[in-house]
Design a protein around this motif. Structure first.
Motif, PDB file in Angstrom:
ATOM      1  N   ALA A 182       0.762  -0.843  -0.100  1.00  0.00           N
ATOM      2  CA  ALA A 182      -0.188  -0.072  -0.357  1.00  0.00           C
ATOM      3  C   ALA A 182       1.022   1.351  -0.714  1.00  0.00           C
ATOM      4  CB  ALA A 182      -1.038   0.100   1.162  1.00  0.00           C
ATOM      5  N   PHE A 183       2.284   0.671   0.481  1.00  0.00           N
ATOM      6  CA  PHE A 183       3.094   2.100   0.534  1.00  0.00           C
ATOM      7  C   PHE A 183       4.103   2.152  -1.266  1.00  0.00           C
ATOM      8  CE2 PHE A 183       2.116   2.121   5.445  1.00  0.00           C
ATOM      9  CZ  PHE A 183       1.125   2.871   5.013  1.00  0.00           C
ATOM     10  N   LEU A 184       4.800   0.632  -0.825  1.00  0.00           N
ATOM     11  CA  LEU A 184       5.003   0.726  -1.416  1.00  0.00           C
ATOM     12  C   LEU A 184       4.502   0.958  -3.341  1.00  0.00           C
ATOM     13  CD1 LEU A 184       7.671  -3.052  -0.639  1.00  0.00           C
ATOM     14  CD2 LEU A 184       7.822  -0.121  -0.560  1.00  0.00           C
ATOM     15  N   VAL A 185       3.748   1.026  -3.322  1.00  0.00           N
ATOM     16  CA  VAL A 185       2.643   1.359  -5.288  1.00  0.00           C
ATOM     17  C   VAL A 185       3.320   2.802  -5.240  1.00  0.00           C
ATOM     18  CG1 VAL A 185       0.558   2.093  -3.711  1.00  0.00           C
ATOM     19  CG2 VAL A 185       1.225   1.360  -6.442  1.00  0.00           C
ATOM     20  N   ASN A 186       3.685   4.054  -4.375  1.00  0.00           N
ATOM     21  CA  ASN A 186       3.924   4.899  -4.218  1.00  0.00           C
ATOM     22  C   ASN A 186       5.009   5.090  -4.646  1.00  0.00           C
ATOM     23  OD1 ASN A 186       1.268   5.367  -3.228  1.00  0.00           O
ATOM     24  ND2 ASN A 186       2.307   5.750  -1.405  1.00  0.00           N
ATOM     25  N   VAL A 187       6.352   4.496  -4.595  1.00  0.00           N
ATOM     26  CA  VAL A 187       7.225   4.910  -4.592  1.00  0.00           C
ATOM     27  C   VAL A 187       7.569   5.087  -6.588  1.00  0.00           C
ATOM     28  CG1 VAL A 187       9.848   4.275  -4.687  1.00  0.00           C
ATOM     29  CG2 VAL A 187       8.299   4.245  -3.508  1.00  0.00           C
ATOM     30  N   PRO A 188       6.962   4.149  -7.790  1.00  0.00           N
ATOM     31  CA  PRO A 188       7.154   4.211  -8.986  1.00  0.00           C
ATOM     32  C   PRO A 188       5.860   5.435  -9.582  1.00  0.00           C
ATOM     33  CG  PRO A 188       5.658   2.304  -8.098  1.00  0.00           C
ATOM     34  CD  PRO A 188       6.790   2.664  -7.883  1.00  0.00           C
ATOM     35  N   VAL A 189       5.210   5.605  -8.830  1.00  0.00           N
ATOM     36  CA  VAL A 189       4.501   6.829  -9.027  1.00  0.00           C
ATOM     37  C   VAL A 189       4.743   8.320  -9.234  1.00  0.00           C
ATOM     38  CG1 VAL A 189       2.161   7.816  -9.556  1.00  0.00           C
ATOM     39  CG2 VAL A 189       2.470   5.129  -8.995  1.00  0.00           C
ATOM     40  N   ALA A 190       5.426   7.915  -7.636  1.00  0.00           N
ATOM     41  CA  ALA A 190       5.963   9.842  -7.799  1.00  0.00           C
ATOM     42  C   ALA A 190       7.845   9.891  -8.469  1.00  0.00           C
ATOM     43  CB  ALA A 190       7.030   9.550  -6.100  1.00  0.00           C
ATOM     44  N   VAL A 191       8.085   8.749  -8.612  1.00  0.00           N
ATOM     45  CA  VAL A 191       9.303   8.657  -9.630  1.00  0.00           C
ATOM     46  C   VAL A 191       8.766   9.711 -11.248  1.00  0.00           C
ATOM     47  CG1 VAL A 191      10.754   7.429 -11.135  1.00  0.00           C
ATOM     48  CG2 VAL A 191      10.758   7.055  -8.710  1.00  0.00           C
ATOM     49  N   ALA A 192       7.754   8.554 -11.871  1.00  0.00           N
ATOM     50  CA  ALA A 192       7.280   8.924 -12.855  1.00  0.00           C
ATOM     51  C   ALA A 192       6.305   9.940 -13.046  1.00  0.00           C
ATOM     52  CB  ALA A 192       5.258   7.747 -13.259  1.00  0.00           C
ATOM     53  N   ALA A 193       5.621  10.575 -11.668  1.00  0.00           N
ATOM     54  CA  ALA A 193       5.293  12.407 -11.726  1.00  0.00           C
ATOM     55  C   ALA A 193       6.651  13.207 -11.446  1.00  0.00           C
ATOM     56  CB  ALA A 193       4.148  12.279  -9.885  1.00  0.00           C
ATOM     57  N   LEU A 194       7.498  12.929 -11.029  1.00  0.00           N
ATOM     58  CA  LEU A 194       8.744  13.458 -10.570  1.00  0.00           C
ATOM     59  C   LEU A 194       9.116  13.948 -12.483  1.00  0.00           C
ATOM     60  CD1 LEU A 194      11.052  15.534  -8.464  1.00  0.00           C
ATOM     61  CD2 LEU A 194      11.911  13.071  -8.134  1.00  0.00           C
ATOM     62  N   LEU A 195       9.650  12.589 -13.284  1.00  0.00           N
ATOM     63  CA  LEU A 195       9.894  12.976 -14.194  1.00  0.00           C
ATOM     64  C   LEU A 195       9.405  13.786 -14.927  1.00  0.00           C
ATOM     65  CD1 LEU A 195      11.134   9.113 -15.352  1.00  0.00           C
ATOM     66  CD2 LEU A 195      12.816  11.448 -15.069  1.00  0.00           C
ATOM     67  N   CYS A 196       7.800  13.821 -15.307  1.00  0.00           N
ATOM     68  CA  CYS A 196       6.764  14.861 -16.003  1.00  0.00           C
ATOM     69  C   CYS A 196       7.346  16.513 -15.433  1.00  0.00           C
ATOM     70  CB  CYS A 196       5.461  14.460 -15.603  1.00  0.00           C
ATOM     71  SG  CYS A 196       5.508  12.407 -16.645  1.00  0.00           S
ATOM     72  N   ALA A 197       7.186  16.645 -13.786  1.00  0.00           N
ATOM     73  CA  ALA A 197       6.917  17.779 -13.631  1.00  0.00           C
ATOM     74  C   ALA A 197       8.705  18.466 -14.102  1.00  0.00           C
ATOM     75  CB  ALA A 197       6.944  17.718 -11.672  1.00  0.00           C
ATOM     76  N   VAL A 198       9.280  17.269 -14.049  1.00  0.00           N
ATOM     77  CA  VAL A 198      10.377  18.376 -14.375  1.00  0.00           C
ATOM     78  C   VAL A 198      10.168  19.215 -15.871  1.00  0.00           C
ATOM     79  CG1 VAL A 198      13.249  18.056 -15.308  1.00  0.00           C
ATOM     80  CG2 VAL A 198      12.405  17.216 -13.008  1.00  0.00           C
ATOM     81  N   ARG A 199       9.719  18.330 -16.516  1.00  0.00           N
ATOM     82  CA  ARG A 199       9.346  18.365 -18.015  1.00  0.00           C
ATOM     83  C   ARG A 199       8.558  19.703 -17.946  1.00  0.00           C
ATOM     84  NH1 ARG A 199       8.132  14.810 -22.784  1.00  0.00           N
ATOM     85  NH2 ARG A 199       7.790  16.941 -24.550  1.00  0.00           N
ATOM     86  N   ALA A 200       7.499  19.300 -17.718  1.00  0.00           N
ATOM     87  CA  ALA A 200       6.437  19.595 -17.929  1.00  0.00           C
ATOM     88  C   ALA A 200       5.523  21.398 -17.183  1.00  0.00           C
ATOM     89  CB  ALA A 200       5.175  19.335 -17.899  1.00  0.00           C
TER      90      ALA A 200
END
Length: 476
Positions: A182-200
């Motif tokens: 329930a917590f570990l699932v956040n990690v890849p989602v946060a990584v994807a959000a961070l990459l998108c945030a840097v760009r967009a």
């Protein structure tokens, strides 16, 4: 009531429509993470207790630690975004959320988990205010109305998704991780959000950054902690003396905070929450409307979780899936909210409240007329769907009404204030509506308690409909 023309943005975001669809999707994903994680642990608590040998009071701290840190630091998070850049603070918040989620998932003991949840709440408080502030500062007109409507939907839908996702992940027990996923699932989602945030995600900030307000920050934190910690923990621990004393101290801290902020603004200082912001009629009106919305919403989520799992014997997965019709209807209603507001203006809030109340009446009648032992998800679906339709519009309009009167230079403080009211009401709703339900369930029985509490919430929604009559016929 009209929107204040947005203040000039920094050199990193020079257009008021600088937020692209990918940028909007990214910040909404951040909002969803914060909302989902507030509730995802609810269905995982029994598994955590068994695995970590944690007492009920300690498990309550897993929930309360996140909630209190989240609410206490929201206004400060908004202020930091105004000063240092909202896009930058959003990226830092997403990164911190991913790291603290990993710490929660790898927790070797109960108190490690409590500490990690406090840190996770702080990360959410850093991330979430930047979402509304960025939308407010980088969009305008119809695009802003649609973006705010989507934010309201994501905020509420995240609550339902948290319950569903928590049930699915715990039941799946992927690789033997159980509740940890329930917590570990956040990690890849946060990584994807961070990459998108840097760009967009564009960066914006107040035109004239303000100095820090240490005294105001400490007093606001003390006032909210004194209010929310006893409300979150008091019921589980039998209302010990410390919880009563803290509740008694909360108004004193709030008075001291108001005095310090008023003095700072009058002397040309830099208050954390400028009193003049609360003097804006649209801001005050929106915050008052938020009281029945969020107190009722959190009370409903608590009551429904207990009724489905303890009263009707549903498993975590079945209980979560039962709420899917409400979540889908809520999302659909949020998409339609700008059109509803354009047609009905401020009366749209009253219409939504009456629709929501109708759904609660349907649920109460269903619970009373259908045999309790055969009350299944299909029987509850119509009432839940009608509730979702009302909630979707209510949540969208709440943020729209509050932020309409907030200058772009104070977008972070305004969004932090709106979110703080939301989170505080979530705790108050569980403490009041939840306690009433548990008291009634021990007497007349759970079926009757369920129907009575829904009736109480209907009264609150009728009050919301009455308050909406004071809204302008046209919403900006």
């Amino acid at each position: 009531m009209a929107y204040v023309t947005p203040a000039p943005l920094t050199e990193k975001s020079t257009r008021t429509d600088a937020l692209t669809p990918l940028g909007l999707l990214t910040v909404l994903l951040g909002a969803a993470l914060s909302s989902i994680d507030f509730f995802i642990v609810n269905v995982a608590l029994p598994s955590m207790g068994r695995d970590l040998r944690a007492s009920p009071a300690t498990l309550e701290m897993v929930v309360a630690g996140y909630a209190v840190a989240y609410a206490v630091l929201l206004v400060l998070g908004g202020r930091l975004g105004d000063t240092y850049g909202r896009g930058k603070l959003f990226r830092w918040g997403v990164a911190a959320f991913g790291l603290t989620s990993l710490a929660c998932g790898l927790a070797p003991g109960a108190w490690w988990l409590v500490g990690a949840r406090v840190a996770q709440g702080a990360a959410s408080a850093l991330m979430l205010p930047q979402v509304l502030a960025t939308i407010h500062a980088t969009t305008r007109g119809e695009r802003r109305a649609k973006a705010v409507a989507l934010y309201g939907s994501v905020s509420g839908l995240g609550v339902v998704l948290g319950q569903v996702l928590g049930g699915v992940l715990v039941a799946a027990d992927l690789a033997g991780t159980g509740w940890r996923m329930a917590f570990l699932v956040n990690v890849p989602v946060a990584v994807a959000a961070l990459l998108c945030a840097v760009r967009a995600v564009p960066d914006s900030r107040a035109e004239r950054p303000r100095r820090g307000d240490i005294g105001g920050t400490l007093l606001l934190g003390a006032a909210l902690t004194a209010l929310l910690l006893p409300l979150s923990e008091g019921r589980a621990t039998g209302w010990p003396l410390w919880s009563v004393l803290l509740l008694a101290a909360a108004p004193l801290f709030a008075w001291a905070f108001a005095a310090v902020e008023r003095r700072a603004e009058n002397t040309g200082g830099s208050p954390l929450l400028p009193p003049s912001l609360l003097r804006e009629p649209g801001v005050r009106r929106g915050l008052v409307l938020g009281l029945p919305i969020f107190i009722g919403f959190s009370g409903w989520m608590f009551v429904s979780a207990v009724t489905l799992q303890q009263g009707l014997g549903y498993g975590a997965l079945k209980a979560g899936l039962t709420l899917v019709p409400m979540g889908l209807a809520q999302f659909a209603a949020s998409i339609l909210a700008p059109g509803v507001a354009a047609r009905f203006g401020g009366r749209a809030m009253g219409v939504a409240a009456l629709v929501h109340a109708s759904g609660l009446v349907i649920l109460a009648l269903t619970a009373l007329w259908v045999p309790w032992s055969s009350l299944g998800p299909l029987a509850l679906a119509p009432g839940l769907a009608v509730c979702g339709l009302g909630q979707g519009v209510e949540l969208a309009l709440y943020y729209r009404i509050v932020l309409a009167a907030v200058p772009a230079a104070r977008a972070g403080a305004g969004s932090g204030l709106a979110a703080t009211v939301q989170q505080s009401c979530l705790a108050v709703g569980v403490a009041t509506v939840g306690s009433l339900f548990l008291a009634l369930a021990a007497g007349p029985g759970m079926r009757e308690a369920f129907a009575i509490v829904l009736g109480v919430q209907v009264v609150g929604l009728l009050g919301l409909a009455a308050l909406s009559l004071r809204l302008p016929r046209r919403l900006a």
